[in-house]
Motif scaffolding. Structure first.
Motif, PDB file in Angstrom:
ATOM      1  N   GLY A  17       0.829  -1.195   0.000  1.00 16.69           N
ATOM      2  CA  GLY A  17       0.000   0.000   0.000  1.00 16.69           C
ATOM      3  C   GLY A  17       0.860   1.240   0.000  1.00 16.69           C
ATOM      4  O   GLY A  17       2.104   1.175   0.072  1.00 16.69           O
ATOM      5  N   ILE A  18       0.221   2.395  -0.094  1.00 14.43           N
ATOM      6  CA  ILE A  18       0.907   3.681  -0.108  1.00 14.43           C
ATOM      7  C   ILE A  18       0.278   4.573   0.951  1.00 14.43           C
ATOM      8  O   ILE A  18      -0.923   4.844   0.909  1.00 14.43           O
ATOM      9  N   ASP A  19       1.077   4.993   1.932  1.00 15.39           N
ATOM     10  CA  ASP A  19       0.624   5.953   2.933  1.00 15.39           C
ATOM     11  C   ASP A  19       0.978   7.350   2.441  1.00 15.39           C
ATOM     12  O   ASP A  19       2.159   7.648   2.180  1.00 15.39           O
ATOM     13  N   ALA A  20      -0.008   8.215   2.312  1.00 10.51           N
ATOM     14  CA  ALA A  20       0.204   9.558   1.788  1.00 10.51           C
ATOM     15  C   ALA A  20      -0.076  10.594   2.856  1.00 10.51           C
ATOM     16  O   ALA A  20      -1.129  10.571   3.507  1.00 10.51           O
ATOM     17  N   LYS A  21       0.903  11.493   3.063  1.00 12.65           N
ATOM     18  CA  LYS A  21       0.758  12.642   3.932  1.00 12.65           C
ATOM     19  C   LYS A  21       1.083  13.884   3.114  1.00 12.65           C
ATOM     20  O   LYS A  21       1.639  13.785   2.015  1.00 12.65           O
TER      21      LYS A  21
ATOM     22  N   LEU B 169       5.338  10.491   1.127  1.00 12.34           N
ATOM     23  CA  LEU B 169       4.751   9.269   0.592  1.00 12.34           C
ATOM     24  C   LEU B 169       5.577   8.098   1.111  1.00 12.34           C
ATOM     25  O   LEU B 169       6.806   8.139   1.057  1.00 12.34           O
ATOM     26  N   ARG B 170       4.918   7.086   1.619  1.00  9.38           N
ATOM     27  CA  ARG B 170       5.614   5.872   2.028  1.00  9.38           C
ATOM     28  C   ARG B 170       5.067   4.713   1.207  1.00  9.38           C
ATOM     29  O   ARG B 170       3.907   4.335   1.347  1.00  9.38           O
TER      30      ARG B 170
ATOM     31  N   LYS C 186       4.867   1.112   1.009  1.00 12.67           N
ATOM     32  CA  LYS C 186       5.066  -0.005   1.928  1.00 12.67           C
ATOM     33  C   LYS C 186       5.325  -1.272   1.114  1.00 12.67           C
ATOM     34  O   LYS C 186       4.449  -1.751   0.397  1.00 12.67           O
TER      35      LYS C 186
ATOM     36  N   ASP D  62      10.594  -0.365   2.757  1.00 17.70           N
ATOM     37  CA  ASP D  62       9.778   0.764   2.335  1.00 17.70           C
ATOM     38  C   ASP D  62      10.620   1.812   1.615  1.00 17.70           C
ATOM     39  O   ASP D  62      11.795   2.032   1.952  1.00 17.70           O
TER      40      ASP D  62
END
Length: 410
Positions: A61-65, A69-70, A72, A111
Protein backbone atom coordinates in the motif's frame (compact mmCIF):
# COMPACT_ATOMS: atom_id res chain seq x y z
CA UNK A 1 2.46 -4.26 -16.12
CA UNK A 2 0.32 -1.75 -14.23
CA UNK A 3 1.27 1.92 -13.92
CA UNK A 4 -0.05 4.10 -11.10
CA UNK A 5 0.71 7.80 -10.81
CA UNK A 6 1.02 9.40 -7.38
CA UNK A 7 1.82 13.02 -6.50
CA UNK A 8 3.66 14.80 -3.71
CA UNK A 9 3.44 18.60 -3.80
CA UNK A 10 4.37 19.42 -7.41
CA UNK A 11 6.29 16.17 -7.98
CA UNK A 12 4.79 13.05 -9.56
CA UNK A 13 5.93 9.43 -9.50
CA UNK A 14 5.01 6.45 -11.64
CA UNK A 15 4.58 3.26 -9.59
CA UNK A 16 5.20 0.08 -11.62
CA UNK A 17 3.65 -3.18 -10.46
CA UNK A 18 2.89 -6.58 -11.94
CA UNK A 19 0.22 -8.65 -10.22
CA UNK A 20 0.92 -7.03 -6.85
CA UNK A 21 4.71 -7.30 -7.24
CA UNK A 22 6.55 -3.97 -7.05
CA UNK A 23 8.72 -3.50 -10.13
CA UNK A 24 10.03 -0.04 -9.25
CA UNK A 25 9.57 3.66 -9.83
CA UNK A 26 9.15 4.62 -13.47
CA UNK A 27 8.98 8.17 -14.82
CA UNK A 28 9.40 10.98 -12.28
CA UNK A 29 8.60 14.67 -12.73
CA UNK A 30 9.56 17.74 -10.74
CA UNK A 31 6.88 20.19 -11.76
CA UNK A 32 6.43 19.63 -15.46
CA UNK A 33 10.07 18.60 -16.01
CA UNK A 34 10.84 14.87 -16.41
CA UNK A 35 13.87 13.84 -14.32
CA UNK A 36 13.82 10.09 -15.15
CA UNK A 37 13.36 8.35 -18.48
CA UNK A 38 11.36 5.62 -16.75
CA UNK A 39 12.70 2.87 -19.01
CA UNK A 40 14.70 1.32 -16.16
CA UNK A 41 12.74 0.98 -12.90
CA UNK A 42 14.28 2.53 -9.78
CA UNK A 43 14.55 -0.20 -7.14
CA UNK A 44 16.85 -1.66 -4.46
CA UNK A 45 18.87 -4.85 -4.26
CA UNK A 46 20.70 -6.51 -1.38
CA UNK A 47 22.28 -9.72 -0.09
CA UNK A 48 23.13 -10.96 3.41
CA UNK A 49 26.37 -12.41 4.78
CA UNK A 50 24.69 -15.73 5.39
CA UNK A 51 23.72 -16.33 1.77
CA UNK A 52 20.32 -14.75 1.19
CA UNK A 53 19.39 -12.37 -1.61
CA UNK A 54 16.44 -10.10 -2.26
CA UNK A 55 14.02 -12.10 -4.43
CA UNK A 56 11.10 -9.71 -4.82
CA UNK A 57 9.08 -6.84 -3.44
CA UNK A 58 5.30 -6.80 -2.93
CA UNK A 59 3.43 -3.49 -2.75
CA UNK A 60 1.35 -3.51 0.44
CA UNK A 61 0.00 0.00 0.00
CA UNK A 62 0.91 3.68 -0.11
CA UNK A 63 0.62 5.95 2.93
CA UNK A 64 0.20 9.56 1.79
CA UNK A 65 0.76 12.64 3.93
CA UNK A 66 1.05 16.29 2.83
CA UNK A 67 4.87 16.14 2.84
CA UNK A 68 5.54 12.40 2.58
CA UNK A 69 4.75 9.27 0.59
CA UNK A 70 5.61 5.87 2.03
CA UNK A 71 5.58 2.97 -0.39
CA UNK A 72 5.07 0.00 1.93
CA UNK A 73 6.97 -2.93 0.43
CA UNK A 74 7.29 -6.47 1.70
CA UNK A 75 10.69 -7.92 0.81
CA UNK A 76 11.07 -11.65 0.23
CA UNK A 77 14.45 -13.38 0.20
CA UNK A 78 15.85 -16.50 -1.50
CA UNK A 79 18.86 -18.61 -0.66
CA UNK A 80 22.04 -18.27 -2.71
CA UNK A 81 23.95 -21.45 -3.65
CA UNK A 82 27.10 -19.89 -2.12
CA UNK A 83 27.33 -17.49 0.79
CA UNK A 84 28.98 -14.10 0.63
CA UNK A 85 31.27 -15.21 3.47
CA UNK A 86 34.35 -17.25 2.53
CA UNK A 87 36.21 -19.94 4.45
CA UNK A 88 39.76 -19.70 5.82
CA UNK A 89 41.25 -20.33 2.35
CA UNK A 90 38.91 -17.77 0.77
CA UNK A 91 36.93 -20.50 -0.99
CA UNK A 92 33.13 -20.20 -1.26
CA UNK A 93 30.97 -21.62 1.52
CA UNK A 94 28.18 -23.51 -0.22
CA UNK A 95 24.68 -23.98 1.13
CA UNK A 96 24.40 -27.55 2.41
CA UNK A 97 20.72 -27.45 3.39
CA UNK A 98 18.23 -29.70 1.61
CA UNK A 99 18.21 -28.54 -1.98
CA UNK A 100 14.51 -29.30 -2.37
CA UNK A 101 13.62 -27.00 0.55
CA UNK A 102 11.13 -24.17 -0.07
CA UNK A 103 12.64 -21.28 -2.01
CA UNK A 104 11.52 -18.67 0.52
CA UNK A 105 14.24 -17.70 3.00
CA UNK A 106 12.72 -14.97 5.13
CA UNK A 107 10.90 -11.68 4.74
CA UNK A 108 11.21 -8.05 5.80
CA UNK A 109 10.05 -4.55 4.97
CA UNK A 110 11.88 -2.40 2.43
CA UNK A 111 9.78 0.76 2.34
CA UNK A 112 10.62 3.64 0.01
CA UNK A 113 10.03 6.96 1.78
CA UNK A 114 9.64 10.06 -0.41
CA UNK A 115 9.49 13.55 1.09
CA UNK A 116 9.34 17.12 -0.18
CA UNK A 117 12.75 18.79 -0.23
CA UNK A 118 14.45 22.08 -1.06
CA UNK A 119 17.94 23.58 -0.95
CA UNK A 120 19.64 26.92 -1.59
CA UNK A 121 23.26 27.25 -2.74
CA UNK A 122 24.62 30.82 -2.78
CA UNK A 123 21.14 32.19 -3.52
CA UNK A 124 20.26 29.59 -6.17
CA UNK A 125 17.12 27.84 -4.96
CA UNK A 126 16.34 24.20 -5.74
CA UNK A 127 13.13 22.27 -5.15
CA UNK A 128 12.11 18.64 -5.53
CA UNK A 129 12.00 15.61 -3.26
CA UNK A 130 14.13 13.21 -1.25
CA UNK A 131 13.92 9.44 -1.06
CA UNK A 132 15.44 6.71 1.07
CA UNK A 133 14.99 3.03 1.93
CA UNK A 134 13.64 2.04 5.36
CA UNK A 135 14.46 -1.61 6.09
CA UNK A 136 13.38 -3.87 8.95
CA UNK A 137 13.20 -7.64 9.44
CA UNK A 138 12.88 -10.14 12.25
CA UNK A 139 15.37 -12.64 10.83
CA UNK A 140 17.30 -11.31 7.79
CA UNK A 141 20.14 -8.98 8.82
CA UNK A 142 21.67 -6.80 6.09
CA UNK A 143 24.90 -4.87 5.71
CA UNK A 144 24.39 -3.14 2.37
CA UNK A 145 21.58 -1.88 0.12
CA UNK A 146 22.17 -1.00 -3.51
CA UNK A 147 20.04 1.74 -5.04
CA UNK A 148 19.56 1.11 -8.77
CA UNK A 149 18.51 4.47 -10.19
CA UNK A 150 18.91 6.76 -13.17
CA UNK A 151 18.42 10.52 -13.39
CA UNK A 152 18.22 12.52 -16.62
CA UNK A 153 16.89 16.00 -17.29
CA UNK A 154 14.04 15.97 -19.78
CA UNK A 155 13.84 12.19 -19.53
CA UNK A 156 16.89 11.72 -21.80
CA UNK A 157 20.50 12.46 -20.89
CA UNK A 158 21.34 13.26 -24.53
CA UNK A 159 22.28 16.93 -24.74
CA UNK A 160 23.01 17.22 -21.02
CA UNK A 161 26.38 17.87 -19.37
CA UNK A 162 27.47 16.13 -16.17
CA UNK A 163 30.15 17.36 -13.78
CA UNK A 164 31.70 14.52 -11.81
CA UNK A 165 34.89 15.04 -9.84
CA UNK A 166 36.28 11.55 -9.34
CA UNK A 167 39.68 9.91 -9.41
CA UNK A 168 39.01 7.88 -12.53
CA UNK A 169 36.95 9.75 -15.13
CA UNK A 170 36.69 12.85 -17.26
CA UNK A 171 35.24 15.47 -14.89
CA UNK A 172 33.08 17.00 -17.63
CA UNK A 173 30.93 14.78 -19.84
CA UNK A 174 28.62 16.25 -22.50
CA UNK A 175 26.37 13.52 -23.79
CA UNK A 176 25.77 13.10 -27.48
CA UNK A 177 23.42 10.32 -28.57
CA UNK A 178 26.28 7.81 -28.83
CA UNK A 179 28.42 9.01 -25.88
CA UNK A 180 29.55 6.24 -23.52
CA UNK A 181 30.90 7.39 -20.16
CA UNK A 182 31.52 6.02 -16.68
CA UNK A 183 33.18 6.98 -13.41
CA UNK A 184 34.99 3.63 -13.45
CA UNK A 185 38.69 3.85 -14.22
CA UNK A 186 40.58 2.05 -16.97
CA UNK A 187 44.22 0.99 -16.64
CA UNK A 188 46.33 2.75 -19.26
CA UNK A 189 49.64 0.93 -18.72
CA UNK A 190 51.59 -0.38 -21.68
CA UNK A 191 51.86 -3.82 -20.07
CA UNK A 192 49.72 -6.11 -22.23
CA UNK A 193 49.04 -8.42 -19.27
CA UNK A 194 47.12 -5.66 -17.49
CA UNK A 195 44.56 -5.55 -20.29
CA UNK A 196 43.05 -8.86 -19.20
CA UNK A 197 41.10 -6.93 -16.55
CA UNK A 198 40.91 -3.29 -17.69
CA UNK A 199 38.99 -1.96 -14.66
CA UNK A 200 41.28 -0.16 -12.23
CA UNK A 201 38.68 0.70 -9.60
CA UNK A 202 34.94 0.94 -9.21
CA UNK A 203 32.32 1.79 -6.61
CA UNK A 204 34.14 4.97 -5.65
CA UNK A 205 33.43 6.28 -2.13
CA UNK A 206 31.42 9.49 -1.86
CA UNK A 207 33.14 12.43 -0.09
CA UNK A 208 36.47 10.81 -1.03
CA UNK A 209 37.36 9.49 -4.50
CA UNK A 210 33.98 10.55 -5.91
CA UNK A 211 32.14 13.79 -5.21
CA UNK A 212 29.36 13.65 -2.62
CA UNK A 213 26.60 14.75 -5.01
CA UNK A 214 25.40 14.32 -8.60
CA UNK A 215 25.29 17.33 -10.95
CA UNK A 216 23.95 17.66 -14.49
CA UNK A 217 22.53 20.48 -16.57
CA UNK A 218 20.83 21.00 -19.90
CA UNK A 219 20.26 24.54 -21.10
CA UNK A 220 19.10 26.64 -18.14
CA UNK A 221 17.97 23.68 -16.04
CA UNK A 222 20.18 22.11 -13.36
CA UNK A 223 19.50 18.79 -11.62
CA UNK A 224 21.40 17.74 -8.49
CA UNK A 225 21.32 14.73 -6.20
CA UNK A 226 22.48 15.64 -2.67
CA UNK A 227 22.68 13.28 0.32
CA UNK A 228 21.33 14.59 3.63
CA UNK A 229 24.20 13.22 5.73
CA UNK A 230 27.58 11.56 5.46
CA UNK A 231 27.64 7.77 5.20
CA UNK A 232 29.65 5.02 3.55
CA UNK A 233 28.22 5.15 0.05
CA UNK A 234 30.13 3.73 -2.90
CA UNK A 235 28.90 4.82 -6.29
CA UNK A 236 29.23 4.28 -10.01
CA UNK A 237 27.70 6.50 -12.68
CA UNK A 238 27.44 5.15 -16.20
CA UNK A 239 25.97 6.16 -19.54
CA UNK A 240 25.69 3.46 -22.21
CA UNK A 241 25.83 4.67 -25.80
CA UNK A 242 22.46 5.25 -27.46
CA UNK A 243 20.56 4.88 -24.19
CA UNK A 244 18.52 7.67 -22.55
CA UNK A 245 19.70 7.00 -18.99
CA UNK A 246 22.52 8.21 -16.79
CA UNK A 247 22.60 5.18 -14.50
CA UNK A 248 23.57 5.74 -10.86
CA UNK A 249 24.47 2.84 -8.59
CA UNK A 250 24.65 3.97 -4.94
CA UNK A 251 25.72 1.17 -2.60
CA UNK A 252 24.92 2.00 1.03
CA UNK A 253 27.21 0.01 3.35
CA UNK A 254 26.64 -0.24 7.11
CA UNK A 255 27.13 -2.50 10.15
CA UNK A 256 25.05 -5.66 9.93
CA UNK A 257 21.61 -4.99 11.38
CA UNK A 258 17.95 -5.99 11.30
CA UNK A 259 16.90 -2.35 10.86
CA UNK A 260 18.42 0.42 8.80
CA UNK A 261 17.37 3.61 7.01
CA UNK A 262 19.67 4.79 4.23
CA UNK A 263 20.61 8.49 4.09
CA UNK A 264 17.99 10.37 2.11
CA UNK A 265 19.03 11.53 -1.34
CA UNK A 266 17.54 14.82 -2.48
CA UNK A 267 16.70 15.12 -6.19
CA UNK A 268 16.44 18.84 -6.82
CA UNK A 269 15.78 21.06 -9.84
CA UNK A 270 16.56 24.68 -10.64
CA UNK A 271 15.39 26.24 -13.92
CA UNK A 272 16.73 29.79 -13.49
CA UNK A 273 18.43 31.10 -16.68
CA UNK A 274 22.16 30.28 -16.57
CA UNK A 275 25.14 30.32 -18.90
CA UNK A 276 27.70 27.52 -18.96
CA UNK A 277 29.99 29.56 -16.71
CA UNK A 278 27.11 30.02 -14.26
CA UNK A 279 26.64 26.25 -14.17
CA UNK A 280 30.34 25.78 -13.41
CA UNK A 281 30.22 28.38 -10.64
CA UNK A 282 27.12 26.72 -9.22
CA UNK A 283 28.95 23.39 -9.11
CA UNK A 284 31.70 24.98 -7.00
CA UNK A 285 29.11 26.41 -4.60
CA UNK A 286 27.44 23.01 -4.18
CA UNK A 287 30.72 21.20 -3.56
CA UNK A 288 31.79 23.80 -1.01
CA UNK A 289 28.43 23.59 0.75
CA UNK A 290 28.28 19.80 1.01
CA UNK A 291 31.88 19.70 2.25
CA UNK A 292 31.06 22.36 4.86
CA UNK A 293 28.13 20.23 6.02
CA UNK A 294 30.29 17.11 6.20
CA UNK A 295 32.91 18.88 8.32
CA UNK A 296 30.24 20.35 10.58
CA UNK A 297 28.67 16.92 11.07
CA UNK A 298 31.92 15.61 12.55
CA UNK A 299 33.23 18.82 14.11
CA UNK A 300 36.13 19.15 11.67
CA UNK A 301 37.84 22.41 10.76
CA UNK A 302 38.56 23.24 7.14
CA UNK A 303 42.25 22.84 6.31
CA UNK A 304 43.62 25.86 4.40
CA UNK A 305 44.57 25.09 0.83
CA UNK A 306 48.34 25.03 0.33
CA UNK A 307 49.28 25.04 -3.37
CA UNK A 308 51.75 22.36 -4.44
CA UNK A 309 53.35 21.69 -7.79
CA UNK A 310 54.42 18.26 -8.98
CA UNK A 311 56.12 16.94 -12.08
CA UNK A 312 56.67 13.28 -12.93
CA UNK A 313 59.52 12.95 -15.41
CA UNK A 314 59.36 9.14 -15.18
CA UNK A 315 62.58 8.59 -17.13
CA UNK A 316 65.93 10.25 -17.91
CA UNK A 317 65.82 12.95 -15.25
CA UNK A 318 68.11 14.12 -12.44
CA UNK A 319 67.91 16.57 -9.56
CA UNK A 320 68.97 19.47 -11.79
CA UNK A 321 65.81 18.84 -13.84
CA UNK A 322 63.76 20.04 -10.88
CA UNK A 323 66.26 22.73 -9.93
CA UNK A 324 66.05 24.29 -13.42
CA UNK A 325 62.35 23.76 -14.21
CA UNK A 326 60.05 22.94 -11.29
CA UNK A 327 61.51 25.11 -8.51
CA UNK A 328 61.43 28.39 -10.53
CA UNK A 329 57.87 27.63 -11.69
CA UNK A 330 56.73 26.95 -8.11
CA UNK A 331 58.33 30.15 -6.87
CA UNK A 332 56.76 32.18 -9.69
CA UNK A 333 53.18 31.13 -8.83
CA UNK A 334 53.61 31.16 -5.05
CA UNK A 335 53.45 27.40 -4.50
CA UNK A 336 54.61 26.43 -1.04
CA UNK A 337 55.55 22.84 -1.88
CA UNK A 338 56.84 20.67 -4.70
CA UNK A 339 56.53 16.92 -5.17
CA UNK A 340 59.38 15.12 -6.91
CA UNK A 341 60.01 11.55 -8.03
CA UNK A 342 61.66 8.70 -6.16
CA UNK A 343 65.19 9.77 -5.16
CA UNK A 344 66.52 6.26 -4.48
CA UNK A 345 68.24 3.77 -6.74
CA UNK A 346 65.69 2.15 -9.01
CA UNK A 347 65.37 0.21 -12.25
CA UNK A 348 65.72 3.40 -14.28
CA UNK A 349 68.85 4.70 -12.55
CA UNK A 350 70.52 1.28 -12.49
CA UNK A 351 69.85 0.46 -16.16
CA UNK A 352 68.03 -2.75 -15.34
CA UNK A 353 68.23 -5.58 -17.89
CA UNK A 354 65.81 -6.14 -20.77
CA UNK A 355 64.35 -2.64 -20.93
CA UNK A 356 62.45 -3.62 -24.08
CA UNK A 357 60.55 -6.33 -22.18
CA UNK A 358 58.71 -3.88 -19.94
CA UNK A 359 58.23 -0.17 -19.37
CA UNK A 360 60.85 0.15 -16.59
CA UNK A 361 60.93 3.41 -14.64
CA UNK A 362 61.61 4.94 -11.24
CA UNK A 363 58.68 3.02 -9.65
CA UNK A 364 60.76 -0.19 -9.67
CA UNK A 365 62.81 0.14 -6.50
CA UNK A 366 66.37 -0.96 -5.75
CA UNK A 367 68.50 0.00 -2.72
CA UNK A 368 67.27 2.58 -0.21
CA UNK A 369 69.98 5.13 -0.94
CA UNK A 370 70.07 8.28 -3.02
CA UNK A 371 70.82 7.37 -6.62
CA UNK A 372 74.21 8.64 -7.90
CA UNK A 373 72.74 8.91 -11.41
CA UNK A 374 70.27 11.51 -10.14
CA UNK A 375 73.11 13.56 -8.61
CA UNK A 376 73.67 11.78 -5.32
CA UNK A 377 73.28 13.25 -1.81
CA UNK A 378 75.13 16.46 -2.67
CA UNK A 379 72.77 17.47 -5.48
CA UNK A 380 69.74 16.45 -3.43
CA UNK A 381 70.89 18.68 -0.54
CA UNK A 382 71.46 21.52 -2.99
CA UNK A 383 67.89 21.13 -4.25
CA UNK A 384 66.47 21.07 -0.72
CA UNK A 385 68.49 24.13 0.34
CA UNK A 386 67.39 26.12 -2.71
CA UNK A 387 63.74 25.24 -2.03
CA UNK A 388 63.99 26.38 1.57
CA UNK A 389 65.56 29.69 0.52
CA UNK A 390 62.38 30.28 -1.50
CA UNK A 391 60.00 29.13 1.24
CA UNK A 392 59.18 25.92 -0.62
CA UNK A 393 59.01 22.51 1.04
CA UNK A 394 60.08 19.57 -1.14
CA UNK A 395 58.35 16.19 -0.86
CA UNK A 396 59.26 12.86 -2.39
CA UNK A 397 58.29 9.21 -2.06
CA UNK A 398 60.18 5.98 -1.58
CA UNK A 399 59.86 2.53 -3.06
CA UNK A 400 58.06 0.21 -0.64
CA UNK A 401 58.88 -2.85 -2.71
CA UNK A 402 61.92 -4.06 -4.60
CA UNK A 403 62.06 -4.80 -8.33
CA UNK A 404 63.04 -8.26 -9.51
CA UNK A 405 66.20 -6.64 -10.86
CA UNK A 406 67.13 -5.33 -7.39
CA UNK A 407 70.25 -6.80 -5.72
CA UNK A 408 68.06 -7.40 -2.65
CA UNK A 409 66.24 -10.04 -4.70
CA UNK A 410 69.39 -11.62 -6.12
Amino acid sequence: MERQKVSLADCSFEILTDGGQFIGLGAVHVGDVPVRSGRLPLRPYTESYDGRALAGLRLLGIDAKPNELRLKLEASFRRLPAKVMRDHSFDPIYDTADWDAPASAGTGRMDIVIRTAAECFEGVEFAGFSYHYDYSSADVPLYWIMDYASWELGGDITGATAFSQSSCSDPVAKFAKDTAWTTEGIIHWLDSHSKVNPVMTHNLPRWASHQAFDFQYKGHKTLVGVFERVALIRSVQQRDANRPELKTFDKHIFDQTLRHATPAKKILLNARPKRDVDQRNLWTWVIQDVHDRARAEFGLAEVPVVPWVSQNYWENFHFDSYFKDLVPAAAAIGARGIFIDNCHRNAMTENCPNPAAFHWNMCCGHEYEVAPKLGGPAKLKELVDRCRELGIEPFSWTNNDQALSSPLNA
